[in-house]
Write a protein that holds these residues in place. Structure first.
Motif, mmCIF file in Angstrom:
data_model
loop_
_atom_site.group_PDB
_atom_site.id
_atom_site.type_symbol
_atom_site.label_atom_id
_atom_site.label_comp_id
_atom_site.label_asym_id
_atom_site.label_seq_id
_atom_site.Cartn_x
_atom_site.Cartn_y
_atom_site.Cartn_z
ATOM 1 N N TYR B 159 80.801 14.238 43.179
ATOM 2 C CA TYR B 159 81.767 12.214 43.244
ATOM 3 C C TYR B 159 82.838 12.466 44.334
ATOM 4 O O TYR B 159 83.576 13.645 43.725
ATOM 5 C CB TYR B 159 82.318 12.027 42.007
ATOM 6 C CG TYR B 159 80.455 11.855 41.883
ATOM 7 C CD1 TYR B 159 79.516 11.735 42.007
ATOM 8 C CD2 TYR B 159 80.652 11.272 40.441
ATOM 9 C CE1 TYR B 159 78.196 10.872 40.930
ATOM 10 C CE2 TYR B 159 79.360 11.533 39.206
ATOM 11 C CZ TYR B 159 78.179 11.075 39.720
ATOM 12 O OH TYR B 159 77.144 10.717 39.117
ATOM 13 N N ALA B 326 79.259 5.508 34.013
ATOM 14 C CA ALA B 326 80.527 5.576 35.267
ATOM 15 C C ALA B 326 81.483 4.419 35.737
ATOM 16 O O ALA B 326 82.238 4.443 36.240
ATOM 17 C CB ALA B 326 80.006 6.042 36.090
ATOM 18 N N ASP B 400 76.196 13.586 30.750
ATOM 19 C CA ASP B 400 76.725 15.448 30.678
ATOM 20 C C ASP B 400 76.900 15.848 29.764
ATOM 21 O O ASP B 400 77.768 16.511 30.140
ATOM 22 C CB ASP B 400 78.021 14.199 31.291
ATOM 23 C CG ASP B 400 77.976 14.580 33.059
ATOM 24 O OD1 ASP B 400 77.224 14.596 33.696
ATOM 25 O OD2 ASP B 400 78.471 14.387 33.448
ATOM 26 N N ASP C 202 86.478 11.186 32.180
ATOM 27 C CA ASP C 202 86.054 11.135 31.556
ATOM 28 C C ASP C 202 86.051 11.597 29.821
ATOM 29 O O ASP C 202 86.305 12.644 29.651
ATOM 30 C CB ASP C 202 84.784 11.015 31.358
ATOM 31 C CG ASP C 202 83.259 11.055 30.909
ATOM 32 O OD1 ASP C 202 82.514 9.950 31.182
ATOM 33 O OD2 ASP C 202 83.696 10.796 29.888
ATOM 34 N N ASP C 213 83.242 7.038 31.569
ATOM 35 C CA ASP C 213 84.283 8.008 32.693
ATOM 36 C C ASP C 213 85.598 7.170 33.393
ATOM 37 O O ASP C 213 86.315 5.792 32.563
ATOM 38 C CB ASP C 213 83.515 7.508 34.405
ATOM 39 C CG ASP C 213 82.966 8.320 34.207
ATOM 40 O OD1 ASP C 213 82.388 9.356 33.247
ATOM 41 O OD2 ASP C 213 82.347 8.700 35.303
ATOM 42 N N GLU C 238 83.447 14.623 32.856
ATOM 43 C CA GLU C 238 83.397 14.566 34.247
ATOM 44 C C GLU C 238 84.181 15.682 35.021
ATOM 45 O O GLU C 238 84.626 15.216 35.130
ATOM 46 C CB GLU C 238 83.628 12.805 34.731
ATOM 47 C CG GLU C 238 82.947 12.188 36.051
ATOM 48 C CD GLU C 238 82.210 13.061 36.548
ATOM 49 O OE1 GLU C 238 80.598 11.706 35.760
ATOM 50 O OE2 GLU C 238 80.757 13.515 36.970
#
Ligand code: HEA
Ligand code: HEA
Ligand code: CUA
Ligand SMILES: [Cu+2]
Lengths: 191, 584, 279
Positions: B159, B326, B400, C202, C213, C238
């Motif tokens: 990313y 996200a 995640d 995140d 996020d 993240e």
């Protein structure tokens, strides 16, 4: 290699293998260009200010280039017609004309890039120019490759060899043309 | 031996001939060949080699997670940087350099021409070029581990902004080389895919109608089409990211009109179809192996075909389930949750078809069959846990965490490792003309499958209990250092070491049998499909005279035959009368 | 006969028993599914997950409910499939005198047996989707009016928390800025404004079942309502570079008096506008 390549000559799907392959190439190229254009359009909607930058592109040059490519692929079609009639030399001549069209296109594009860059409009100077240069650049590479293949096939066709390939490169050349058509509209025309 | 419990009266004569052995220089033979079988083997060996690297990395960082901050045997101390680098390369390698080359490239190359009764791919040179590009990309990837700053450590999803600027990821050349390698790999598989599709469409033997095409071929072709349709945007994306990294553009940089989330869309628009790109070929192998070793016709050929096509189509509309939290518009999540959960329907049907195939069969538990059956059982776990993640509300908690990891290792391991093992053990006699050792094959099977479950079952629970991904050491999180969590992690890591060791058995068996194994006849399993009708291993050019196809591939135990199989190319009784219809 | 070319799914004998057994198993399945769902609805489901990790926000229980509902629905299918699988493996193992039967189905016959599980799976999917969307909507799409609002700024590799001071307003002189320690009052609706200075991060609080996020260039708002005082982990979920594993933070859910103490302690130390970090 052993001398018995038989199956490669088959066409169980009823379409010549080469032609099928060209269509497959095109099918895999469309998403690639789509990958440039879809994000560009999304951002373009979000950024009205890109309008001015778009305005800095020279529509007349763009229009001329479009006309150039259209005529060029017209010659590719005529070449195909000639090849159908088994007239290799004529096909070759027309293919070369098509190739020259591509070359001139590239020269003009180069000039356009040059002016942009000399005005300080470089890819780094804004996402719009980033997309402009990357998309037209990728398309330019396709033109370049197309020109090379056109000339190569022309020299074969001249000796009356592989006349079938004249049609194949024609299909590819039309595709590159169509791609430019899109680029022209979304970069030069829409404000 | 089980696989030969069935005598083969009326054994169909192999069609092949052996005079294709004119001696070539070894380099031409092994490195510059255009023979699809040799190229398949090149892909296979490369894939196995990469699997060892990826597996070794897995062992190293698993060990670090269980026994943090003490040197890992055979490796040493794991720093945060090297940890990130290793998980990133592990993910990249296992998906792009193990799953894809083994399932698609190796078996696609090997099987398609043989199964459709052709002598080679329609574009042999393009095929060779495809492998060479792939090899270059492997070399670039491995090289990138050793450049100054080390290999890329921004996760396989890469990313931006992290991946877009060296000032963030601190791997100036590693990240660029990684991206370059992956992009090249895409090019290689595009070339290969075009070859697969055109070969399967055009080079089919006379008489082979669409429904006479073996499932493996169908699946590999559908997968190639999916790959072709989905990889383009990511290819474009990687060009943009390369420019961001090296030419100072700002496509993904929020400060100058760019958008970091754009990359996520481009990546997952490819990324999700990709998982079915590797799933389908594995299912294809199952569709070959199950009927042969249950001596039973595949149940619902059309159902399987249509639901795989359905999966393929649906898979283009689920990508944002990777991005629920996200920062995308929360309303979007509702749409994608629905499409995601609904994809269970076609896949459920495929599972039901396989299970129903066993009904009324006579199952021989040979090594390939064991792998195939374990694939079904293990993949079910991965599949159903996907639904937890697809349910947007639940994914808020699971995103995640190790639950996600366990989910996709329960899908990917069955596909990439179990699937490949199934294929390798099943087609080994055809590839090398010799049999693998049954006994050691079974030993390796049981150790691998059992240790696999010990690796990943515990991690479902650590995931629910809040372990997050890509954390090099949980010691910094008081809540995560409770004894139960630590124990679960240790179980998983020890099991990983055991699995790694078990692979030695496989490699020993593999290379020993390649030269010393029991010789295999042309059709050791009494199978129907065409690849078994030419000698093992097939000579260059495969078939002496090109076969003609008279029937569907899975006609086993047909009532009005004395043998329990019915090869596709075997002319019907009173053949001369019936002349084969050419394929349409 | 041999001349005629069997289609891949040509008619065969003996599909009826299969269709029948499937019909019964799946109707049975329907009943089980329904009863499982009812059982789950009337049993305080969330406790099972809460045993693994405490559920300390107002919506944690709903997310746990959702998880268990899915577990019940797919769990049934999972075990049903595996059960059938192993039974068949045992029943039809190759052994002397046992021969495989030639059975395949034709389209309409296929439908009769695939239709049942098929529709059942769709039914389960719909239930899952509806509940999932409901929970999602509650957590991410709507938020109750805030009692207080904090700003969370992530960067490589630490968290900066900006608490509204005693005046309960952000961006005023009495704001309290802390590093890696977030203080919130219990049983109050807390809104957060999530920002990032550099890359993606995140903000994850497993005990709240909360995750969001942080995207550079944006401010993303979210909410939670703690239901029990205590100190818990905040994780960065993240990957954000080398220090990703090194940006833990601590969340302090405080009783009114504890929080009041925190506030005036901070207010004292907050001389400059924007306040000074207190550690
Ligand atoms: C080949 C690999 C593979 C496969 C097949 C799948 C299959 C599925 N995956 Fe998976 N997935 C991955 C590989 C795979 N996935 C990877 C690699 C990631 C992580 C990427 C990363 O972040 O690094 C991921 C992540 C991932 C996420 C994102 C999680 C997150 O990051 O927050 C989600 C969310 O929806 C998801 C869902 C699904 C679903 C719904 C399926 C479905 O296809 C499953 C369907 C199958 C079944 C459901 C089982 C059979 C059906 C039945 C037994 C009938 C009964 C079922 C019901 C009634 C529902 N996956
Ligand atoms: C095909 C895909 C695949 C496979 C098979 C595996 C296999 C394994 N993976 Fe992998 N993994 C990924 C894909 C895969 N992984 C991906 C995509 C990620 C995400 C990366 C990221 O976050 O960016 C990931 C991340 C990941 C993590 C998370 C790291 C983190 O986020 O902190 C962990 C931790 O335990 C892990 C462990 C393992 C283990 C123990 C195995 C074991 O099950 C297997 C170990 C393998 C061996 C011991 C040997 C392998 C086989 C051979 C050598 C023989 C070869 C022969 C044939 C295959 C025929 N993996
Ligand atoms: Cu911050 Cu990960
Ligand atoms: Cu997905």
């Amino acid at each position: 290699m052993s001398g018995q390549i038989i199956a490669t000559g088959r066409s169980a799907a009823g379409m010549p293998t080469g032609k099928l392959a060209v269509w497959m190439v095109i099918a895999s190229e469309i998403p690639i260009f789509g990958g440039f254009l879809a994000p560009y359009l999304m951002h373009r909607v979000g950024h009205p200010d890109w309008g001015q930058m778009a305005a800095s592109l020279n529509v007349w040059i763009g229009t001329f280039n479009t006309a150039l490519l259209v005529t060029s692929s017209l010659f590719a079609m005529l070449a195909h017609a000639a090849a159908e009639r088994g007239n290799g030399p004529l096909a070759a001549a027309r293919l070369r004309l098509a190739a020259y069209g591509g070359l001139i296109f590239l020269c003009i594009k180069a000039y356009e890039w040059y002016t942009k860059i000399s005005h300080g409009h470089v890819p780094q100077s804004g996402t719009f120019y980033g997309y402009y240069f990357s998309a037209t650049g990728l398309h330019g590479i396709h033109i370049l490759a197309g020109v090379a293949i056109l000339l190569a096939i022309a020299s074969q066709a001249e000796k009356g060899k592989h006349l079938g390939r004249v049609e194949l490169i024609g299909i590819y050349w039309h595709f590159v043309d169509v791609v430019w058509f899109f680029l022209f509209h979304i970069f030069y025309i829409i404000r | 031996m089980a696989s030969h419990s069935i005598p083969a009266p009326g054994h169909s004569e192999p069609l092949g001939h052996h005079d294709a052995h004119h001696e070539e220089h070894w380099f031409l033979k092994y490195c510059w060949s255009v023979d699809h079988k040799m190229i398949a083997k090149q892909y296979m060996i490369t894939g196995l080699f990469m699997a060892i690297i990826g597996g070794f990395f897995a062992y190293v960082f698993r060990w670090q997670l269980a026994f943090p901050n003490e040197p890992v045997p055979l490796f040493g101390v794991v720093t945060p940087a090297s940890y990130n680098m290793m998980i990133t390369q592990h993910g990249t390698i296992m998906i792009f350099y193990v799953a894809m080359p083994l399932l698609l490239a190796a078996f696609g190359n090997y099987l398609i021409p043989l199964m459709v009764g052709a002598d080679d791919m329609v574009f042999p040179r393009l095929n060779r070029a495809s492998y060479q590009v792939f090899l270059i990309s492997c070399i670039i990837l491995i090289w990138s581990f050793f450049v100054p700053g080390g290999g890329f450590g921004g996760a396989w999803t890469s990313y931006p902004p992290l991946s877009a600027s060296a000032s963030y990821n601190l791997t100036p050349s590693g990240s660029t080389l990684w991206l370059l390698a992956v992009a090249l790999e895409f090019v290689a598989f595009l070339m290969g895919g075009i070859n697969f599709i055109v070969t399967a469409m055009n080079a089919r033997a006379p008489g082979m109608k669409f429904e006479d095409v073996p499932m493996a071929v169908w699946m590999i072709v559908i997968a190639s089409i999916m790959f072709m349709m989905s990889v383009g945007p990511l290819f474009a994306g990687s060009v943009l990211l390369l420019m961001d990294q090296n030419f100072g553009t700002h496509f993904f940089d929020p400060r100058t009109g760019g958008d970091p989330v754009l990359w996520q869309h481009l990546f997952w628009f490819f990324g999700h179809p990709e998982v079915y790109v590797v799933l389908l070929p594995a299912l294809g192998f199952m569709a070959e192996i199950l009927p042969v070793f249950s001596r039973k016709k595949l149940f619902g050929y059309r159902t399987l075909l249509y639901s795989s096509i359905g999966t393929a189509c649906l898979s283009f509309f689920v990508w944002a389930h990777h991005q629920f939290i996200a920062g995308i518009d929360p309303r979007m999540a509702n749409v994608f949750a629905a499409t995601t959960v609904l994809i269970s329907i076609p896949i459920a049907e495929m599972m039901f078809v396989f299970i129903a195939t066993l009904y009324g069969s006579a199952i021989q538990f040979t090594v390939p069959m064991l792998w195939a059956l374990s694939f079904l059982a293990e993949f079910l776990v991965g599949g159903v846990t996907g639904i937890f993640l697809g349910a947007s509300g639940a994914d808020i908690h699971f995103h995640d965490t190790y639950f996600v990891l366990a989910h996709f290792h329960y899908t990917f391991f069955p596909i990439a490792i179990i699937g490949s093992f199934a294929g390798l053990t099943y087609w080994f006699p055809k590839m090398f003309g010799r049999h693998l050792n049954e006994f050691w094959g079974k030993v390796h099977f049981w150790i691998t499958v059992i240790s696999f479950n010990f690796i990943w079952m515990p991690l479902f629970f650590t995931g629910i209990m809040g372990d997050h991904r890509r954390i090099y050491s949980f010691t910094n999180f008081p809540d995560l250092m409770t004894p139960d969590r630590v124990l679960l992690r240790e179980i998983s890591s020890v099991a990983t070491a055991i699995m790694g060791l078990a692979q030695l058995i496989f490699f020993a068996n593999f290379f020993y049998s390649m030269y010393r194994g029991r010789k295999a006849e042309a059709n050791p399993y009494n199978a129907n499909t065409l690849e078994w009708q030419c000698p093992s291993p097939p000579p260059h050019g495969n078939f002496a005279e090109m076969p003609t196809v008279y029937r569907a591939p899975y006609e086993y135990s047909h009532p009005d035959r004395e043998t329990d199989f019915w090869p596709q190319h075997e002319p019907p009784a009173g053949a001369g009368a019936l002349k084969p219809e050419g394929a349409h | 006969m041999a001349e005629h070319r069997p289609s891949p799914d040509s008619e065969g004998s003996g599909w009826q028993p299969l269709a029948r057994s499937v019909f019964f198993t799946t109707t049975l399945g329907a009943i089980i599914v329904v009863s499982v769902v009812l059982f789950y609805i009337f049993s305080g489901g969330e406790d099972y997950i809460a045993r693994l990790i405490p559920a300390l926000s107002s919506y944690a229980g709903d997310i746990d409910h959702l998880i268990l509902l899915i577990a019940a629905l797919v769990g049934f299918w999972f075990f049903a499939a595996l059960f059938a699988f192993f039974v068949l493996l045992f029943k039809y193992r190759a052994r002397p005198g046992h021969k495989a039967s030639y059975l395949a189905t034709h389209e309409h016959q296929l439908e009769t047996w695939i239709a049942w599980p098929h529709w059942l799976v769709i039914a389960c999917d719909l239930v899952i989707i509806v509940v999932a969307v409901k929970v999602w909507h509650m957590v991410k799409q709507v938020a109750p009016p805030p009692d207080t609002t904090v700003r969370i700024i992530a960067q490589q590799w630490s968290w900066t928390f900006r608490h509204p001071g005693p005046d309960n307003k952000l961006d005023t002189a009495d704001d309290i800025v802390t590093i890696d320690r977030l203080h919130v009052p219990v049983n109050k609706v807390v809104h957060f404004q999530l920002r990032s200075k550099d890359v993606l991060h995140d903000f994850a609080v497993p005990v709240f079942r909360l995750k969001q996020d942080a995207v550079p260039g944006r401010t993303i708002t979210g909410w939670f309502k703690p239901t029990r005082a205590g100190a818990w982990d905040i994780q960065c979920a993240e990957i954000c570079g080398i220090g990703h594993g090194l940006m833990p933070a601590r969340l302090f859910v405080e009783t009114p008096e504890q929080h009041a103490a925190f506030l005036d302690a901070g207010a004292k130390s907050a001389q400059l506008p924007g306040g000074q970090p207190i550690y």
